[in-house]
Write a protein that holds these residues in place. Structure first.
Motif, PDB file in Angstrom:
ATOM      1  N   GLY A 229      -0.353  -4.211  -5.292  1.00  0.00           N
ATOM      2  CA  GLY A 229      -1.667  -4.704  -4.717  1.00  0.00           C
ATOM      3  C   GLY A 229      -2.742  -4.706  -5.558  1.00  0.00           C
ATOM      4  O   GLY A 229      -3.844  -4.118  -5.414  1.00  0.00           O
ATOM      5  N   ALA A 230      -2.708  -5.543  -6.666  1.00  0.00           N
ATOM      6  CA  ALA A 230      -3.568  -5.761  -7.587  1.00  0.00           C
ATOM      7  C   ALA A 230      -4.982  -6.115  -6.767  1.00  0.00           C
ATOM      8  O   ALA A 230      -6.148  -5.800  -7.208  1.00  0.00           O
ATOM      9  N   ARG A 231      -4.695  -7.164  -5.851  1.00  0.00           N
ATOM     10  CA  ARG A 231      -5.749  -7.633  -5.002  1.00  0.00           C
ATOM     11  C   ARG A 231      -5.815  -7.045  -3.416  1.00  0.00           C
ATOM     12  O   ARG A 231      -6.067  -7.504  -2.350  1.00  0.00           O
ATOM     13  N   LEU A 232      -5.056  -6.024  -3.277  1.00  0.00           N
ATOM     14  CA  LEU A 232      -4.673  -5.412  -1.955  1.00  0.00           C
ATOM     15  C   LEU A 232      -6.058  -5.096  -1.262  1.00  0.00           C
ATOM     16  O   LEU A 232      -6.107  -5.162   0.021  1.00  0.00           O
ATOM     17  N   TRP A 233      -7.034  -4.661  -1.889  1.00  0.00           N
ATOM     18  CA  TRP A 233      -8.331  -4.325  -1.360  1.00  0.00           C
ATOM     19  C   TRP A 233      -8.851  -5.446  -0.424  1.00  0.00           C
ATOM     20  O   TRP A 233      -9.520  -5.055   0.695  1.00  0.00           O
ATOM     21  N   GLU A 234      -8.587  -6.611  -0.713  1.00  0.00           N
ATOM     22  CA  GLU A 234      -9.331  -7.376   0.312  1.00  0.00           C
ATOM     23  C   GLU A 234      -8.400  -8.217   1.357  1.00  0.00           C
ATOM     24  O   GLU A 234      -8.786  -9.115   2.112  1.00  0.00           O
ATOM     25  N   CYS A 235      -7.124  -7.613   1.621  1.00  0.00           N
ATOM     26  CA  CYS A 235      -6.376  -7.897   2.597  1.00  0.00           C
ATOM     27  C   CYS A 235      -6.594  -7.493   3.847  1.00  0.00           C
ATOM     28  O   CYS A 235      -5.932  -7.757   4.893  1.00  0.00           O
ATOM     29  N   THR A 236      -7.429  -6.474   4.208  1.00  0.00           N
ATOM     30  CA  THR A 236      -7.731  -5.955   5.461  1.00  0.00           C
ATOM     31  C   THR A 236      -7.994  -6.878   6.485  1.00  0.00           C
ATOM     32  O   THR A 236      -7.752  -6.801   7.877  1.00  0.00           O
ATOM     33  N   ALA A 237      -8.907  -7.896   6.053  1.00  0.00           N
ATOM     34  CA  ALA A 237      -9.494  -8.808   7.063  1.00  0.00           C
ATOM     35  C   ALA A 237      -8.285  -9.718   7.496  1.00  0.00           C
ATOM     36  O   ALA A 237      -8.243 -10.073   8.672  1.00  0.00           O
ATOM     37  N   HIS A 238      -7.355 -10.141   6.762  1.00  0.00           N
ATOM     38  CA  HIS A 238      -6.189 -10.918   6.954  1.00  0.00           C
ATOM     39  C   HIS A 238      -5.318 -10.149   8.205  1.00  0.00           C
ATOM     40  O   HIS A 238      -4.903 -10.726   9.080  1.00  0.00           O
ATOM     41  N   PHE A 239      -4.982  -8.945   7.734  1.00  0.00           N
ATOM     42  CA  PHE A 239      -4.121  -8.224   8.557  1.00  0.00           C
ATOM     43  C   PHE A 239      -4.793  -7.303   9.882  1.00  0.00           C
ATOM     44  O   PHE A 239      -4.029  -7.044  10.660  1.00  0.00           O
ATOM     45  N   GLY A 240      -5.972  -7.327   9.650  1.00  0.00           N
ATOM     46  CA  GLY A 240      -6.789  -6.663  10.856  1.00  0.00           C
ATOM     47  C   GLY A 240      -6.263  -5.188  10.810  1.00  0.00           C
ATOM     48  O   GLY A 240      -6.530  -4.873  11.906  1.00  0.00           O
ATOM     49  N   ARG A 241      -6.233  -4.430   9.644  1.00  0.00           N
ATOM     50  CA  ARG A 241      -5.563  -3.392   9.750  1.00  0.00           C
ATOM     51  C   ARG A 241      -6.525  -2.596   8.424  1.00  0.00           C
ATOM     52  O   ARG A 241      -6.786  -3.128   7.455  1.00  0.00           O
ATOM     53  N   PRO A 242      -6.642  -1.186   8.570  1.00  0.00           N
ATOM     54  CA  PRO A 242      -7.485  -0.810   7.485  1.00  0.00           C
ATOM     55  C   PRO A 242      -6.420  -0.325   6.225  1.00  0.00           C
ATOM     56  O   PRO A 242      -5.130  -0.615   6.219  1.00  0.00           O
ATOM     57  N   LEU A 243      -7.067  -0.202   5.177  1.00  0.00           N
ATOM     58  CA  LEU A 243      -6.065   0.017   3.766  1.00  0.00           C
ATOM     59  C   LEU A 243      -5.031   1.143   3.896  1.00  0.00           C
ATOM     60  O   LEU A 243      -3.861   0.761   3.483  1.00  0.00           O
ATOM     61  N   GLU A 244      -5.309   2.304   4.682  1.00  0.00           N
ATOM     62  CA  GLU A 244      -4.298   3.100   4.644  1.00  0.00           C
ATOM     63  C   GLU A 244      -3.017   2.764   5.499  1.00  0.00           C
ATOM     64  O   GLU A 244      -1.974   3.273   4.821  1.00  0.00           O
ATOM     65  N   GLU A 245      -3.484   2.030   6.612  1.00  0.00           N
ATOM     66  CA  GLU A 245      -2.271   1.425   7.266  1.00  0.00           C
ATOM     67  C   GLU A 245      -1.473   0.382   6.456  1.00  0.00           C
ATOM     68  O   GLU A 245      -0.090   0.451   6.646  1.00  0.00           O
ATOM     69  N   ILE A 246      -1.979  -0.442   5.894  1.00  0.00           N
ATOM     70  CA  ILE A 246      -1.362  -1.318   5.026  1.00  0.00           C
ATOM     71  C   ILE A 246      -0.499  -0.831   3.832  1.00  0.00           C
ATOM     72  O   ILE A 246       0.720  -1.061   3.788  1.00  0.00           O
ATOM     73  N   ALA A 247      -1.236   0.093   3.290  1.00  0.00           N
ATOM     74  CA  ALA A 247      -0.337   0.952   2.208  1.00  0.00           C
ATOM     75  C   ALA A 247       0.801   1.557   2.578  1.00  0.00           C
ATOM     76  O   ALA A 247       1.759   2.056   2.048  1.00  0.00           O
ATOM     77  N   GLY A 248       0.671   2.389   4.010  1.00  0.00           N
ATOM     78  CA  GLY A 248       1.734   3.086   4.627  1.00  0.00           C
ATOM     79  C   GLY A 248       2.785   2.379   4.920  1.00  0.00           C
ATOM     80  O   GLY A 248       4.112   3.286   4.831  1.00  0.00           O
ATOM     81  N   LEU A 249       2.833   1.244   4.743  1.00  0.00           N
ATOM     82  CA  LEU A 249       4.240   0.643   4.746  1.00  0.00           C
ATOM     83  C   LEU A 249       5.305   0.605   3.401  1.00  0.00           C
ATOM     84  O   LEU A 249       6.281   0.615   3.517  1.00  0.00           O
TER      85      LEU A 249
END
Length: 419
Positions: A229-249
């Motif tokens: 996730g070098a660029r994970l920080w900017e993925c929230t807009a595309h997924f429509g979910r907070p960082l914690e939920e994305i990283a939780g996978l």
């Protein structure tokens, strides 16, 4: 001597001086030509690089200003200005990863919803160690990953040469791997590594449903999941979910502090406490136990404070810029143009044009030198005969550009291209 004789002598002397001057000019021109002929391709490239850096530093308006084009004084001023209110600078400096570094680690673990995090000087070191730890726990050194992923393209086979890991390629297609492809990998693997977003394919992301299915497919094969996730920080807009939920996978996540957060460098791994404890042991063995890292760690905290909240705004405006670039080149009469993805998934994307890379690079350099406006900060890469692409990033400077501003800069750029 008569006046006539004197005039003749003076004329003769003047002619001699003029002839000597002409000969000197000719000799100088010949020497310059010889020097130019003797200049190697590497020297010519370095000279052009220096021109490019100078042009961008002198530019008054840019779509994006990469930090590597700043001066040391610029970065020190940024660090000093941003530190106020982020961390108590009267605290003792960090020693071998305590104090400020520990503060950063706790902040990252909290943002990503993980038990713990470990700071590393580089992402290459961080990911090797995380995957090495997982290999020891799963008993399988095979790592399934995309053939376009960063370790395979940019790290000189460090996985296999340094860490004893064995890459297993899932696909070469310019997109993220699918659940079906994970299920069909022909051999067992201990870890699945997913780069989010996949830079080499155009900073692309899957849908949330696709990502969830890929993770589930790996679990069904008894593999752990690690996010690059070098660029994970900017993925929230595309997924429509907070960082914690994305990283939780994922079981573990690597993040960078300079690619999107404008830091000085550094990275972190977040995951279970037992994994992070082991990773810190390997960090010492790999040479990552640095005496003091407060400049890099402090810059990371500043990035989390300043840039992280603005990334959704950058992503939204990147879509405006992308559409304006496409429309601008079409209106300017360029026969073919492609923005990829058509609607950017993050605040970075690719643009493809039907010219050789050096032609596009030269046009951009002249535009920046002559107009003090910088449109394309990155170099152009050859994508095929008469075809090249570059990466476009939209950050704080780009927010000042309207769609019409972009189109005007495109028209000026196209005027410098061969017809």
């Amino acid at each position: 001597m008569s006046d006539t004789a004197g005039d003749t002598a003076r004329d003769t002397a003047a002619e001699a001086v003029e002839q000597a001057a002409d000969e000197t000019v000719d000799e100088t021109a010949e020497e310059t030509a010889d020097e130019t002929a003797d200049e190697t391709a590497e020297e010519a490239a370095e000279r052009k690089r220096e021109r490019r850096v100078a042009a961008w530093r002198a530019a008054r308006r840019v779509l994006w200003h990469p930090s590597y084009q700043s001066t040391v004084r610029d970065r020190l001023a940024w660090l000093n200005d941003g530190a106020e209110g982020v961390y108590d600078l009267d605290q003792p400096v960090d020693m071998y990863g305590d104090r400020l570094v520990e503060t950063l680690e706790e902040r990252v673990a909290g943002l990503l919803g993980k038990e713990a995090a470990a700071f590393f000087p580089t992402g290459t070191m961080a990911q090797q160690i995380a995957l090495r730890c997982w290999a020891g726990r799963t008993g399988n050194p095979a790592v399934a990953l995309h053939e376009l992923s960063h370790p395979e393209v940019h790290e000189r086979h460090a996985f296999s040469q340094v860490s004893g890991l064995r890459p297993v390629h899932v696909t070469y297609a310019p997109r993220l791997s699918t659940a079906e492809e994970i299920q069909e990998v022909a051999e067992p693997f201990g870890t699945l590594m997913l780069e989010l977003p996949l830079r080499e394919a155009g900073f692309v992301l899957p849908s949330w449903e696709e990502l969830s299915a890929v993770v589930e497919a790996a679990r069904e094969r008894d593999a752990v999941v690690h996010f690059d996730g070098a660029r994970l920080w900017e993925c929230t807009a595309h997924f429509g979910r907070p960082l914690e939920e994305i990283a939780g996978l994922a079981d573990s996540v690597y993040v960078s502090f300079y690619k999107s957060l404008d830091g000085l460098g550094g990275a972190a791994i977040a995951g279970p406490q037992t994994l992070i404890d082991e990773a810190k042991t390997w960090r010492h063995r790999y040479g990552g136990m640095v005496l003091q890292q407060f400049p890099t760690a402090l810059a990371a905290l500043i990035g989390l404070e300043r840039e992280l909240p603005r990334l959704p705004e950058y992503v939204a405006h990147a879509r405006v810029v992308a559409a304006a670039l496409r429309e601008g080149f079409m209106e300017a009469g360029v026969p073919w143009v492609r923005v990829h993805p058509e609607e950017p998934h993050t605040h970075q994307f690719q643009i493809w044009l039907p010219y050789e890379s050096d032609v596009l690079g030269d046009a951009g350099l002249r535009q920046t030198e002559e107009t003090k406006t910088g449109l394309f900060a990155q170099g152009w890469v050859r994508g095929g005969p008469g075809l090249a692409y570059t990466e476009v990033t939209v950050a704080a400077p780009g927010l000042e550009w309207t769609a019409q501003d972009v189109k005007a800069a495109v028209r000026d750029f196209v005027e410098r291209l061969p017809r």
